[in-house]
Design a protein around this motif. Structure first.
Motif, PDB file in Angstrom:
ATOM      1  N   SER A  96       0.858  -1.166   0.000  1.00 18.07           N
ATOM      2  CA  SER A  96       0.000   0.000   0.000  1.00 18.07           C
ATOM      3  C   SER A  96       0.898   1.221   0.000  1.00 18.07           C
ATOM      4  CB  SER A  96      -0.903   0.015   1.239  1.00 18.07           C
ATOM      5  OG  SER A  96      -1.790  -1.086   1.235  1.00 18.07           O
ATOM      6  N   ALA A  97       0.805   2.033  -1.032  1.00 15.73           N
ATOM      7  CA  ALA A  97       1.580   3.263  -1.124  1.00 15.73           C
ATOM      8  C   ALA A  97       0.615   4.430  -0.979  1.00 15.73           C
ATOM      9  CB  ALA A  97       2.322   3.335  -2.448  1.00 15.73           C
ATOM     10  N   LEU A  98       0.774   5.172   0.105  1.00 19.94           N
ATOM     11  CA  LEU A  98      -0.156   6.249   0.405  1.00 19.94           C
ATOM     12  C   LEU A  98       0.583   7.553   0.630  1.00 19.94           C
ATOM     13  CD1 LEU A  98      -2.465   4.427   2.995  1.00 19.94           C
ATOM     14  CD2 LEU A  98      -2.918   4.783   0.551  1.00 19.94           C
ATOM     15  N   LEU A  99       0.036   8.628   0.077  1.00 20.19           N
ATOM     16  CA  LEU A  99       0.541   9.953   0.384  1.00 20.19           C
ATOM     17  C   LEU A  99       0.126  10.323   1.800  1.00 20.19           C
ATOM     18  CD1 LEU A  99      -0.362  11.652  -3.002  1.00 20.19           C
ATOM     19  CD2 LEU A  99       1.945  11.338  -2.128  1.00 20.19           C
ATOM     20  N   THR A 100       0.781  11.303   2.365  1.00 21.55           N
ATOM     21  CA  THR A 100       0.485  11.672   3.747  1.00 21.55           C
ATOM     22  C   THR A 100      -0.869  12.371   3.903  1.00 21.55           C
ATOM     23  OG1 THR A 100       2.011  13.526   3.322  1.00 21.55           O
ATOM     24  CG2 THR A 100       2.797  11.742   4.734  1.00 21.55           C
ATOM     25  N   GLY A 102      -3.442  10.715   2.623  1.00 22.82           N
ATOM     26  CA  GLY A 102      -4.304   9.545   2.499  1.00 22.82           C
ATOM     27  C   GLY A 102      -4.557   9.081   1.089  1.00 22.82           C
ATOM     28  N   GLU A 103      -4.150   9.853   0.091  1.00 29.38           N
ATOM     29  CA  GLU A 103      -4.366   9.447  -1.299  1.00 29.38           C
ATOM     30  C   GLU A 103      -3.471   8.262  -1.651  1.00 29.38           C
ATOM     31  OE1 GLU A 103      -3.870  12.693  -3.958  1.00 29.38           O
ATOM     32  OE2 GLU A 103      -5.351  13.970  -2.952  1.00 29.38           O
ATOM     33  N   SER A 104      -4.012   7.367  -2.461  1.00 29.41           N
ATOM     34  CA  SER A 104      -3.303   6.143  -2.828  1.00 29.41           C
ATOM     35  C   SER A 104      -2.529   6.315  -4.132  1.00 29.41           C
ATOM     36  CB  SER A 104      -4.302   4.989  -2.974  1.00 29.41           C
ATOM     37  OG  SER A 104      -3.648   3.814  -3.395  1.00 29.41           O
ATOM     38  N   VAL A 105      -1.377   5.682  -4.201  1.00 33.70           N
ATOM     39  CA  VAL A 105      -0.585   5.622  -5.425  1.00 33.70           C
ATOM     40  C   VAL A 105      -0.574   4.164  -5.876  1.00 33.70           C
ATOM     41  CG1 VAL A 105       1.683   5.989  -6.463  1.00 33.70           C
ATOM     42  CG2 VAL A 105       0.854   7.546  -4.684  1.00 33.70           C
ATOM     43  N   LYS A 322      -4.870  -3.656   6.684  1.00 35.07           N
ATOM     44  CA  LYS A 322      -5.045  -3.786   5.242  1.00 35.07           C
ATOM     45  C   LYS A 322      -3.750  -3.575   4.460  1.00 35.07           C
ATOM     46  CE  LYS A 322      -9.448  -4.437   5.770  1.00 35.07           C
ATOM     47  NZ  LYS A 322     -10.024  -5.770   5.593  1.00 35.07           N
ATOM     48  N   PHE A 323      -2.632  -3.413   5.139  1.00 35.43           N
ATOM     49  CA  PHE A 323      -1.407  -3.181   4.390  1.00 35.43           C
ATOM     50  C   PHE A 323      -0.292  -4.140   4.788  1.00 35.43           C
ATOM     51  CE2 PHE A 323      -1.231  -0.320   8.070  1.00 35.43           C
ATOM     52  CZ  PHE A 323      -0.001  -0.619   8.620  1.00 35.43           C
ATOM     53  N   LYS A 324       0.486  -4.545   3.798  1.00 34.80           N
ATOM     54  CA  LYS A 324       1.691  -5.364   4.016  1.00 34.80           C
ATOM     55  C   LYS A 324       2.582  -5.254   2.788  1.00 34.80           C
ATOM     56  CE  LYS A 324       3.390  -9.976   5.062  1.00 34.80           C
ATOM     57  NZ  LYS A 324       4.399 -10.179   4.082  1.00 34.80           N
ATOM     58  N   PRO A 325       3.524  -4.365   2.807  1.00 38.60           N
ATOM     59  CA  PRO A 325       3.774  -3.321   3.801  1.00 38.60           C
ATOM     60  C   PRO A 325       3.104  -2.004   3.405  1.00 38.60           C
ATOM     61  CG  PRO A 325       5.582  -3.387   2.273  1.00 38.60           C
ATOM     62  CD  PRO A 325       4.584  -4.447   1.805  1.00 38.60           C
ATOM     63  N   LEU A 326       3.310  -0.993   4.242  1.00 32.92           N
ATOM     64  CA  LEU A 326       2.821   0.353   3.947  1.00 32.92           C
ATOM     65  C   LEU A 326       4.007   1.227   3.581  1.00 32.92           C
ATOM     66  CD1 LEU A 326       0.685   2.648   4.019  1.00 32.92           C
ATOM     67  CD2 LEU A 326       1.251   2.932   6.442  1.00 32.92           C
ATOM     68  N   MET A 327       3.862   1.931   2.461  1.00 31.19           N
ATOM     69  CA  MET A 327       4.880   2.883   2.022  1.00 31.19           C
ATOM     70  C   MET A 327       4.282   4.282   2.139  1.00 31.19           C
ATOM     71  SD  MET A 327       6.860   2.980  -1.651  1.00 31.19           S
ATOM     72  CE  MET A 327       7.826   1.507  -1.295  1.00 31.19           C
ATOM     73  N   ILE A 328       4.947   5.154   2.872  1.00 28.88           N
ATOM     74  CA  ILE A 328       4.434   6.499   3.128  1.00 28.88           C
ATOM     75  C   ILE A 328       5.196   7.507   2.273  1.00 28.88           C
ATOM     76  CG2 ILE A 328       4.097   8.283   4.879  1.00 28.88           C
ATOM     77  CD1 ILE A 328       3.965   6.044   6.963  1.00 28.88           C
ATOM     78  N   LEU A 329       4.456   8.230   1.439  1.00 26.24           N
ATOM     79  CA  LEU A 329       5.040   9.249   0.571  1.00 26.24           C
ATOM     80  C   LEU A 329       4.716  10.622   1.154  1.00 26.24           C
ATOM     81  CD1 LEU A 329       4.771   6.656  -1.221  1.00 26.24           C
ATOM     82  CD2 LEU A 329       4.487   8.184  -3.171  1.00 26.24           C
ATOM     83  N   TRP A 330       5.732  11.298   1.620  1.00 23.04           N
ATOM     84  CA  TRP A 330       5.535  12.574   2.308  1.00 23.04           C
ATOM     85  C   TRP A 330       5.350  13.714   1.323  1.00 23.04           C
ATOM     86  CZ3 TRP A 330       4.933  13.854   7.385  1.00 23.04           C
ATOM     87  CH2 TRP A 330       5.098  12.813   8.310  1.00 23.04           C
ATOM     88  N   GLU A 391      -2.674   7.542  11.455  1.00 22.25           N
ATOM     89  CA  GLU A 391      -4.083   7.934  11.394  1.00 22.25           C
ATOM     90  C   GLU A 391      -4.316   8.991  10.315  1.00 22.25           C
ATOM     91  OE1 GLU A 391      -5.319   8.981  15.342  1.00 22.25           O
ATOM     92  OE2 GLU A 391      -5.366   6.874  16.014  1.00 22.25           O
ATOM     93  N   LYS A 392      -3.330   9.854  10.076  1.00 25.33           N
ATOM     94  CA  LYS A 392      -3.439  10.829   8.983  1.00 25.33           C
ATOM     95  C   LYS A 392      -3.408  10.124   7.631  1.00 25.33           C
ATOM     96  CE  LYS A 392      -1.112  14.694   9.004  1.00 25.33           C
ATOM     97  NZ  LYS A 392      -2.121  15.765   9.011  1.00 25.33           N
ATOM     98  N   VAL A 393      -2.540   9.120   7.525  1.00 23.56           N
ATOM     99  CA  VAL A 393      -2.359   8.430   6.250  1.00 23.56           C
ATOM    100  C   VAL A 393      -3.498   7.444   5.981  1.00 23.56           C
ATOM    101  CG1 VAL A 393      -0.890   6.786   5.027  1.00 23.56           C
ATOM    102  CG2 VAL A 393       0.147   8.699   6.252  1.00 23.56           C
ATOM    103  N   LEU A 394      -3.885   6.674   6.995  1.00 22.91           N
ATOM    104  CA  LEU A 394      -4.904   5.636   6.814  1.00 22.91           C
ATOM    105  C   LEU A 394      -6.327   6.186   6.887  1.00 22.91           C
ATOM    106  CD1 LEU A 394      -3.306   2.809   8.998  1.00 22.91           C
ATOM    107  CD2 LEU A 394      -3.240   3.028   6.506  1.00 22.91           C
ATOM    108  N   LYS A 395      -6.469   7.390   7.427  1.00 25.98           N
ATOM    109  CA  LYS A 395      -7.771   8.063   7.504  1.00 25.98           C
ATOM    110  C   LYS A 395      -8.746   7.361   8.446  1.00 25.98           C
ATOM    111  CE  LYS A 395      -6.879  11.460   4.714  1.00 25.98           C
ATOM    112  NZ  LYS A 395      -6.748  12.831   5.263  1.00 25.98           N
ATOM    113  N   HIS A 396      -8.212   6.705   9.467  1.00 31.80           N
ATOM    114  CA  HIS A 396      -9.080   6.128  10.492  1.00 31.80           C
ATOM    115  C   HIS A 396      -8.251   5.926  11.760  1.00 31.80           C
ATOM    116  CE1 HIS A 396      -7.240   2.132  10.114  1.00 31.80           C
ATOM    117  NE2 HIS A 396      -7.389   2.212   8.810  1.00 31.80           N
ATOM    118  N   PRO A 397      -8.886   5.908  12.918  1.00 34.96           N
ATOM    119  CA  PRO A 397      -8.150   5.707  14.172  1.00 34.96           C
ATOM    120  C   PRO A 397      -7.513   4.325  14.210  1.00 34.96           C
ATOM    121  CG  PRO A 397     -10.357   6.560  14.581  1.00 34.96           C
ATOM    122  CD  PRO A 397     -10.323   6.131  13.146  1.00 34.96           C
ATOM    123  N   ILE A 398      -6.399   4.227  14.902  1.00 35.26           N
ATOM    124  CA  ILE A 398      -5.772   2.928  15.121  1.00 35.26           C
ATOM    125  C   ILE A 398      -5.481   2.792  16.615  1.00 35.26           C
ATOM    126  CG2 ILE A 398      -4.672   2.962  12.837  1.00 35.26           C
ATOM    127  CD1 ILE A 398      -1.996   3.421  14.322  1.00 35.26           C
TER     128      ILE A 398
END
Length: 479
Positions: A96-100, A102-105, A322-330, A391-398
């Protein structure tokens, strides 16, 4: 033949110390003692077991599966099935590649771009053709920063990425991954062509699920007498002005030795041998001080900073993840978040979070100057920072992680960092040769990954260096 037993002191029970001990112990005519500063063996391999799951806090990977002594030992002891990474497994690899924000790449785009990035690294394997053009670049960073966009231009699918707002962010993630490999921030100052020899096969193999480096260390120690390794014996002085050599420990213990094999990290040598790094109550580890050539080598060779953090969640979170792994794009604007800047600035260097197989543990890595920030943070601060950005990236509490596991390698005085780095300023091959050179008619010998020109920064490199010095000593004493 040896007329009487030679007293050998091995300083350090990491992989180099263990391999040297095993080799010498199997020979007649030697009396061997290992002085280990900490309470455990393994050195920069460090496994802790939590809820029955082995967690690697130090070395994680086995770099190469072809003629790799560590891989072969793992198979011998039943810790590795012997199956390397197959191309099919890579093709099925998802992330899962997500911008900070929450948008997906698209993951297929990310993987195609990463292939381009990896190809650039393959292109600078140390051979004549690479040297003919790569030398125009100052270091690995300038090479990658200049050639990566050119590489994307060559294919229609990846060319589109150059126009995307996340293009630089994606490169930043890839650079982070390589910086963790190199041990140096953003690969700046890292030599573009180094003497390291790739063994081939899977470059990032691991032990089978349920096993770890800790299991391998235990297996390697099984053949040795229990009292051969003395723990809690930090060596503070190796005196070759006396005959035999006198080795003194911090706790006051002293040992006579005909030969000493020093296997401490380059970080320890930097701290204990260079005048500018000695604390007011410290003196040089060696009496007399090391020769100028060896001191110059210790000063010049690079030693990296890496931090690995393992987060432990509850099983419910893991099952819903839902992610394995998560890549965060700042995004640049998100790095200026006032909460982050004030409370946990290190979070902007959080680029990947990956689940450890079949567990409720996730790991992430940091490098460079961020390591000091992470190592000085409390567990509560680390948890808060992780939850804030996820939580900012996934858009839900963890849920908050129930624990955090890490070892402060850089601030630990028994290590002082992670592994050797091939810097452009280091004159690496000459200085590594100087570091390896024995002292005082082979009374003091040196092993460790930083003395292995072909395989530095690896566990197998450390292991082989111990065997090398043991063989040197055996040859000297039996000739």
């Amino acid at each position: 033949m040896i007329s009487q037993k030679r007293k050998v002191i091995i300083v350090g029970a990491g992989m180099a110390g263990i391999s040297a001990t095993r080799k010498i112990y199997g020979q007649d005519g030697f009396d061997v003692k290992v002085l280990e500063a900490s309470s455990r063996a393994g050195g920069r391999t460090h496994t802790t077991t939590v809820d029955g799951v082995p967690i690697e806090l130090g070395a994680t990977y086995i770099h190469g599966t072809k003629k790799n002594v560590i891989f072969d030992l793992g198979k011998k002891f039943g810790l590795i099935s012997g199956k390397g990474k197959r191309e099919a497994e890579w093709e099925e690899y998802t992330l899962s590649a997500l911008l900070t924000n929450g948008e997906s790449v698209p993951s297929d785009i990310v993987l195609k771009c990463y292939d381009k990035f990896s190809d650039l690294l393959d292109d600078i394997e140390p051979d004549a053709s690479a040297r003919s053009w790569a030398s125009q670049y100052e270091d690995t960073y300038t090479y990658l920063a200049n050639e990566y966009p050119k590489s994307l231009e060559k294919e229609k699918t990846t060319r589109k990425v150059l126009k995307e707002p996340y293009c630089n962010s994606l490169f930043e993630v890839f650079l982070h991954l390589q910086s963790v490999v190199e041990g140096e921030e953003d690969c700046k100052g890292v030599s573009i062509l180094c003497p390291y020899v790739d063994l081939g096969g899977d470059p990032d193999a691991k032990f089978d699920d349920g096993y770890s480096y800790g299991f391998l260390v235990n297996k390697l120690l099984e053949d040795l007498p229990k009292d051969m390794i003395l723990y809690g014996r930090e060596v503070v002085s190796i005196n070759t002005e006396s005959n035999p050599t006198m080795v003194k420990c911090k706790n006051g213990d002293q040992f006579e030795a005909d030969h000493v094999i020093v296997t401490v990290s380059l970080g320890v040598l930097k701290r204990r041998c260079l005048d500018e790094n000695l604390l007011p109550n410290e003196s040089s580890m060696f009496v007399p001080p090391l020769p100028v050539e060896k001191l110059k080598a210790i000063h010049s060779l690079g030693f990296g900073n890496i931090a690995k953090i393992v987060f432990q969640f509850d099983q419910e979170f893991t099952s819903k993840c839902k992610f394995k792994p998560l890549m965060i794009l700042w995004r640049p604007e998100d790095k200026d978040d006032p909460v982050i800047k004030k409370k946990f600035p290190w979070v902007t260097s959080l680029f990947t979070v990956e689940r450890i197989s079949n567990s409720n543990f996730y790991e992430t890595w940091f490098h460079g100057c961020t390591v000091a920030q992470v190592e000085s943070a409390t567990k509560e601060e680390i948890v808060e920072g992780l939850c804030y950005i996820l939580e900012k990236v996934l858009k839900h509490p963890i849920p908050k992680p129930i624990d955090v596991h890490m070892h402060n390698w850089s601030s630990d005085p028994l290590f002082g960092g992670c592994y050797m780095v091939d810097l452009t300023t280091a004159n690496t091959q000459i200085n590594m040769s100087a570091l390896e050179e024995p002292l005082t008619n082979n009374r003091v010998l040196f092993a460790g990954e930083a003395t292995n020109q072909a395989h530095f920064a690896t566990v197998h490199g450390a292991y082989l260096s111990g065997i090398r010095e043991a063989d040197r000593l055996i040859k000297i004493c039996t000739s």
